[in-house]
Design a protein around this motif. Structure first.
Motif, mmCIF file in Angstrom:
data_model
loop_
_atom_site.group_PDB
_atom_site.id
_atom_site.type_symbol
_atom_site.label_atom_id
_atom_site.label_comp_id
_atom_site.label_asym_id
_atom_site.label_seq_id
_atom_site.Cartn_x
_atom_site.Cartn_y
_atom_site.Cartn_z
ATOM 1 N N TYR A 1 -14.101 -2.618 -2.261
ATOM 2 C CA TYR A 1 -12.929 -1.974 -1.678
ATOM 3 C C TYR A 1 -12.191 -1.078 -2.685
ATOM 4 O O TYR A 1 -11.301 -0.325 -2.311
ATOM 5 N N VAL A 2 -12.521 -1.210 -3.968
ATOM 6 C CA VAL A 2 -11.782 -0.500 -5.009
ATOM 7 C C VAL A 2 -12.270 0.947 -5.121
ATOM 8 O O VAL A 2 -13.478 1.200 -5.240
ATOM 9 N N LEU A 3 -11.310 1.893 -5.097
ATOM 10 C CA LEU A 3 -11.641 3.308 -5.241
ATOM 11 C C LEU A 3 -11.411 3.790 -6.662
ATOM 12 O O LEU A 3 -12.255 4.465 -7.243
ATOM 13 N N GLU A 4 -10.254 3.457 -7.241
ATOM 14 C CA GLU A 4 -9.958 3.882 -8.598
ATOM 15 C C GLU A 4 -8.773 3.091 -9.138
ATOM 16 O O GLU A 4 -8.024 2.465 -8.382
ATOM 17 N N ALA A 5 -8.607 3.125 -10.460
ATOM 18 C CA ALA A 5 -7.437 2.530 -11.121
ATOM 19 C C ALA A 5 -6.790 3.616 -11.962
ATOM 20 O O ALA A 5 -7.494 4.421 -12.600
ATOM 21 N N LEU A 6 -5.461 3.647 -11.952
ATOM 22 C CA LEU A 6 -4.780 4.700 -12.705
ATOM 23 C C LEU A 6 -3.382 4.242 -13.123
ATOM 24 O O LEU A 6 -2.821 3.290 -12.572
ATOM 25 N N VAL B 1 -1.134 10.713 -4.868
ATOM 26 C CA VAL B 1 -2.418 10.812 -5.556
ATOM 27 C C VAL B 1 -3.152 12.025 -5.012
ATOM 28 O O VAL B 1 -3.605 12.031 -3.857
ATOM 29 N N ARG B 2 -3.198 13.084 -5.842
ATOM 30 C CA ARG B 2 -3.874 14.327 -5.457
ATOM 31 C C ARG B 2 -3.407 14.823 -4.082
ATOM 32 O O ARG B 2 -4.216 15.112 -3.193
ATOM 33 N N GLY B 3 -2.110 14.880 -3.898
ATOM 34 C CA GLY B 3 -1.534 15.435 -2.683
ATOM 35 C C GLY B 3 -1.449 14.473 -1.519
ATOM 36 O O GLY B 3 -0.897 14.812 -0.467
ATOM 37 N N GLU B 4 -1.969 13.265 -1.694
ATOM 38 C CA GLU B 4 -1.949 12.264 -0.618
ATOM 39 C C GLU B 4 -0.963 11.157 -0.988
ATOM 40 O O GLU B 4 -0.955 10.673 -2.130
ATOM 41 N N TYR B 5 -0.099 10.768 -0.045
ATOM 42 C CA TYR B 5 0.898 9.728 -0.318
ATOM 43 C C TYR B 5 0.393 8.374 0.186
ATOM 44 O O TYR B 5 0.077 8.220 1.369
ATOM 45 N N LEU B 6 0.336 7.414 -0.748
ATOM 46 C CA LEU B 6 -0.174 6.079 -0.423
ATOM 47 C C LEU B 6 0.944 5.053 -0.584
ATOM 48 O O LEU B 6 1.696 5.105 -1.568
ATOM 49 N N PRO B 7 1.064 4.102 0.351
ATOM 50 C CA PRO B 7 2.062 3.037 0.190
ATOM 51 C C PRO B 7 1.729 2.158 -1.016
ATOM 52 O O PRO B 7 0.555 1.867 -1.275
ATOM 53 N N ILE B 8 2.757 1.763 -1.758
ATOM 54 C CA ILE B 8 2.572 0.889 -2.927
ATOM 55 C C ILE B 8 2.920 -0.546 -2.538
ATOM 56 O O ILE B 8 3.952 -0.802 -1.923
ATOM 57 N N LEU B 9 2.046 -1.472 -2.911
ATOM 58 C CA LEU B 9 2.287 -2.890 -2.655
ATOM 59 C C LEU B 9 2.213 -3.639 -3.974
ATOM 60 O O LEU B 9 1.191 -3.604 -4.669
ATOM 61 N N SER B 10 3.310 -4.297 -4.344
ATOM 62 C CA SER B 10 3.318 -5.097 -5.576
ATOM 63 C C SER B 10 2.701 -6.458 -5.287
ATOM 64 O O SER B 10 3.216 -7.236 -4.469
ATOM 65 N N LEU B 11 1.588 -6.762 -5.937
ATOM 66 C CA LEU B 11 0.938 -8.054 -5.723
ATOM 67 C C LEU B 11 1.815 -9.196 -6.217
ATOM 68 O O LEU B 11 1.793 -10.298 -5.663
ATOM 69 N N ASP C 1 -9.699 -1.318 6.294
ATOM 70 C CA ASP C 1 -9.358 -0.985 7.680
ATOM 71 C C ASP C 1 -9.096 0.510 7.853
ATOM 72 O O ASP C 1 -8.250 0.931 8.641
ATOM 73 N N GLY C 2 -9.798 1.344 7.056
ATOM 74 C CA GLY C 2 -9.659 2.782 7.183
ATOM 75 C C GLY C 2 -8.402 3.359 6.563
ATOM 76 O O GLY C 2 -8.095 4.537 6.776
ATOM 77 N N GLN C 3 -7.647 2.589 5.773
ATOM 78 C CA GLN C 3 -6.399 3.069 5.183
ATOM 79 C C GLN C 3 -6.378 2.741 3.695
ATOM 80 O O GLN C 3 -6.768 1.666 3.262
ATOM 81 N N LYS C 4 -5.872 3.695 2.902
ATOM 82 C CA LYS C 4 -5.755 3.493 1.459
ATOM 83 C C LYS C 4 -4.364 2.969 1.113
ATOM 84 O O LYS C 4 -3.369 3.395 1.702
ATOM 85 N N ILE C 5 -4.295 2.060 0.139
ATOM 86 C CA ILE C 5 -3.014 1.604 -0.408
ATOM 87 C C ILE C 5 -3.156 1.464 -1.922
ATOM 88 O O ILE C 5 -4.279 1.360 -2.448
ATOM 89 N N ALA C 6 -2.019 1.474 -2.617
ATOM 90 C CA ALA C 6 -2.006 1.324 -4.077
ATOM 91 C C ALA C 6 -1.442 -0.053 -4.411
ATOM 92 O O ALA C 6 -0.311 -0.377 -4.038
ATOM 93 N N LEU C 7 -2.233 -0.861 -5.096
ATOM 94 C CA LEU C 7 -1.807 -2.208 -5.479
ATOM 95 C C LEU C 7 -1.281 -2.184 -6.909
ATOM 96 O O LEU C 7 -1.972 -1.743 -7.843
#
Length: 663
Positions: free
Chosen positions: A545-550, A569-579, A601-607
């Motif tokens: 499921y991992v795309l990238e780490a930054l 991220v590169r013009g796309e806004y992703l919701p941030i979720l603090s684990l 589920d077809g959606q990107k998020i930033a953990l």
């Protein structure tokens, strides 16, 4: 010597289920217009094999029904009757009844006696009603001959014993029909040194006296007709009452035919040789082997962690050995898991019958298209994915595809298409169920959601609208039928798929159709994971499921009203979720922001995490079986130092951010 046949029952049940599947597939192929003689032969062989096994093990109801079915198939393959729709329909229905009888024999689930009797009567009526000419033609022959005795040449194939049949039992059954003269032929009997006790070496010349129907004699040999050379001829009684030499002269043609048994024996050797290339192993044994390999993986990780504290200069050979152990462990793990992998065709092959029956019942024309049947999936997943797929296919036929006249008016082919496709994508298998029907009705779904008081975001996207149909009991159907409307039971479909560590998403376009994608892990046993640290705790992110780490800049993080924090991220806004916040771990141990971008589920998020520890292979341990289901957690694993680390449920985190799901 008595033999306990019960220990062979499991093999009989499994092979009979495979035989019924083969019969069903063959009959559906015949119904589609492919009148290939080999297909009829394959269906006949499956029925004959089931009948033989059922007779051997004393499952009389299965044997009796299969005998009538086999007789009908025998007439078809002999060209005595034409293949007609009502006969195919009856034979398909008999497969269902045989499945019920098989369940009764295996699990004690009572089959409906009325349905069994009705099915047998239906087959018998087809036999008697569709071959009057053949019956009337045969009658004069019997009447003219009116034999008072029969000569029988019986030459078993060498492999007869291996099918569980006993020639002496057959001879004893003939004695119940009338006086019997028996003479053994010993020309095939080898010398003592070459004698194989598992092969049938003897042949027999038999004389049966009395006005006995030929069909009674044939029934006696019904179980072994494919495992022997049989010659049955009417004769006058005196030829049987003479001395033994006279019988030998009388039956010379049968004796001459004895060498011909070499042909069936050779032919039978081919499937036997193929069978030797595979074995049947209990799933429990394979599971135990996988568990042991899992423990080996944990031990290898432990050794690797301990070795990190050793000076490489003093333990060069140890490190080389540990590297080799790691490679061998991974190869062993892949090989063992491969034992449990089966082609997804094991599920797909049940759908031609389902599509055929439902389309006929609903008056629709439906074409089933399957892609990627050879794609392999863990056996445990295959068994559990079948029911959700059945539900999706039923919905597509019932509510996705239009009636032929509506399709014609819309400029479409009157025959709708249901597509089942399977493929490997990354560390997942993706199964697709799609149709070319009218698609989901966005306005209707929103109206139903408002009627039920479901929370819907302003200006929802299509994905958010389609997500509403996974709400329990949600349906847009005008009337309740025994076929679920699209959405009824979809919550169960999603729940079952999530329980397998998978996810499901829907795509739909008005007038073009609907596409349901199911994404599953290749296996539930072992996965590659990214190890991260959060507030002093270790978590595992499934690498698939991992795309990238930054490490984002402060200017890339924004706070949006009602949406929380988002990351650009590169013009796309992703919701941030603090684990750390999600799992309630408390204060983070790092002030620097570090995120791992994942997609589920077809959606990107930033953990948001504290530290990236590394990448390793982990053994998945089920928490639900030992404790209870925990939101956002798909399982746990044991690290090399003996600590337990939770495996993050990426799909669950994504769904927790969706307003309808949270409501």
């Amino acid at each position: 010597m008595s033999m306990d046949l019960q220990r062979f029952h499991a093999t009989f049940f499994e092979e009979s289920r495979e035989g019924l599947d083969a019969m069903e597939a063959g009959l559906l192929t015949l119904e589609s217009g492919q009148h290939d003689a080999e297909i009829i032969n394959s269906v006949f062989r499956a029925a004959h094999s089931i009948k033989g096994g059922a007779g051997t093990f004393g499952f009389d109801a299965i044997a009796a029904l299969t005998h009538v079915l086999e007789t009908l198939l025998d007439e078809l393959r002999a060209g005595k009757r034409a293949l007609e729709a009502n006969a195919v329909d009856a034979m398909l229905a008999s497969v269902d009844v045989l499945r019920a009888l098989l369940r009764e024999a295996e699990h004690g689930v009572q089959a409906d006696p009325a349905a069994v009797a009705a099915m047998k009567a239906r087959l018998e009526s087809i036999l008697s009603g569709q071959a009057p000419a053949a019956a009337s033609a045969a009658a004069p022959v019997v009447a003219e001959a009116e034999p008072e005795a029969w000569q029988i040449g019986f030459t078993p194939a060498p492999s007869m014993f291996m099918s569980g049949n006993d020639p002496l039992r057959i001879i004893r059954e003939l004695e119940h029909l009338g006086p019997l003269q028996v003479q053994a032929r010993l020309e095939r009997l080898p010398g003592f040194e070459q004698l194989d006790p598992f092969e049938a070496h003897l042949a027999w010349d038999l004389g049966l006296i009395g006005k006995i129907k030929r069909s009674q004699i044939e029934d006696t040999f019904a179980w072994v007709v494919d495992d022997c050379e049989l010659d049955i001829r009417p004769v006058a009684p005196p030829s049987l009452a003479t001395s033994a030499p006279a019988v030998e002269v009388e039956l010379a043609p049968a004796a001459a035919a004895a060498p011909a048994t070499a042909a069936p024996a050779t032919a039978a050797a081919t499937p036997a040789q193929e069978a030797e290339s595979s074995i049947r192993v209990s799933v429990d044994k394979v599971d135990a082997l996988i568990n042991l390999v899992g423990e080996l993986v944990i031990t290898q990780a432990m050794l690797k962690q301990v070795s990190n504290h050793i000076d490489p200069a003093h333990a060069e050979r140890l490190f080389a050995g540990l590297d080799l152990l790691e490679r061998n462990t991974r190869d062993l793990q892949e090989a063992v898991i491969g034992v449990r992998m089966l082609p997804v065709d094991a599920v797909f092959r049940r759908f031609p019958r389902l599509v055929r029956d439902l389309s006929t019942r609903l008056g629709k024309q439906v074409r089933l298209k399957t892609i990627g049947e050879g794609t392999e999936l863990d056996k445990g997943l295959i068994e559990k994915i079948a029911d959700p797929l059945v539900h999706l296919v039923r919905n597509s036929i019932d509510h996705g595809l239009e009636m032929p006249e509506f399709r014609r008016n819309a400029g479409k082919d009157e025959t709708g298409t249901i597509t089942l496709a399977a493929s490997h994508q990354g560390g997942h298998i993706v199964i697709e169920v799609s149709d070319d029907g009218h698609g989901l009705n966005r306005d209707r779904i929103l109206a139903k959601a408002a009627e039920r008081g479901l929370a819907v975001p302003e200006n929802p996207t299509d994905a958010q609208v389609w997500d509403l149909i996974f709400q329990p009991g949600f349906s847009t159907a005008d009337a309740v039928t025994d076929l679920s409307g699209r959405g009824v039971g979809m919550d169960v479909v999603r729940r079952n798929i999530q329980a397998l560590g998978g996810e499901v998403q829907i795509e739909s376009r008005a007038g073009m159709g609907t596409r349901t994608l199911i994404r599953l892990p290749l296996t539930l046993a072992i996965l590659d994971g990214m190890t991260v640290s959060v507030a002093g705790e270790t978590l595992i992110l499934p690498l698939a499921y991992v795309l990238e780490a930054l490490q984002p800049q402060a200017s890339d993080i924004r706070t949006m009203a009602g949406e929380g924090r988002v990351l650009r991220v590169r013009g796309e806004y992703l919701p941030i979720l603090s684990l750390s916040e999600y799992y309630g771990y408390g204060q983070r141990h790092s002030d620097e922001s570090l995120v791992v971008v994942v997609e589920g589920d077809g959606q990107k998020i930033a953990l948001e995490v504290d530290e990236l520890v590394g990448q390793q292979q982990v053994v998945v341990k089920n928490i639900e079986n030992n404790y209870r289901r925990i939101g956002g957690v798909s399982g746990a694993t044991i690290l090399g130092d003996g600590r337990v680390a939770l495996i993050v449920d990426i799909g669950g985190l994504v769904r927790s951010l969706r307003v309808p799901q949270a409501a």
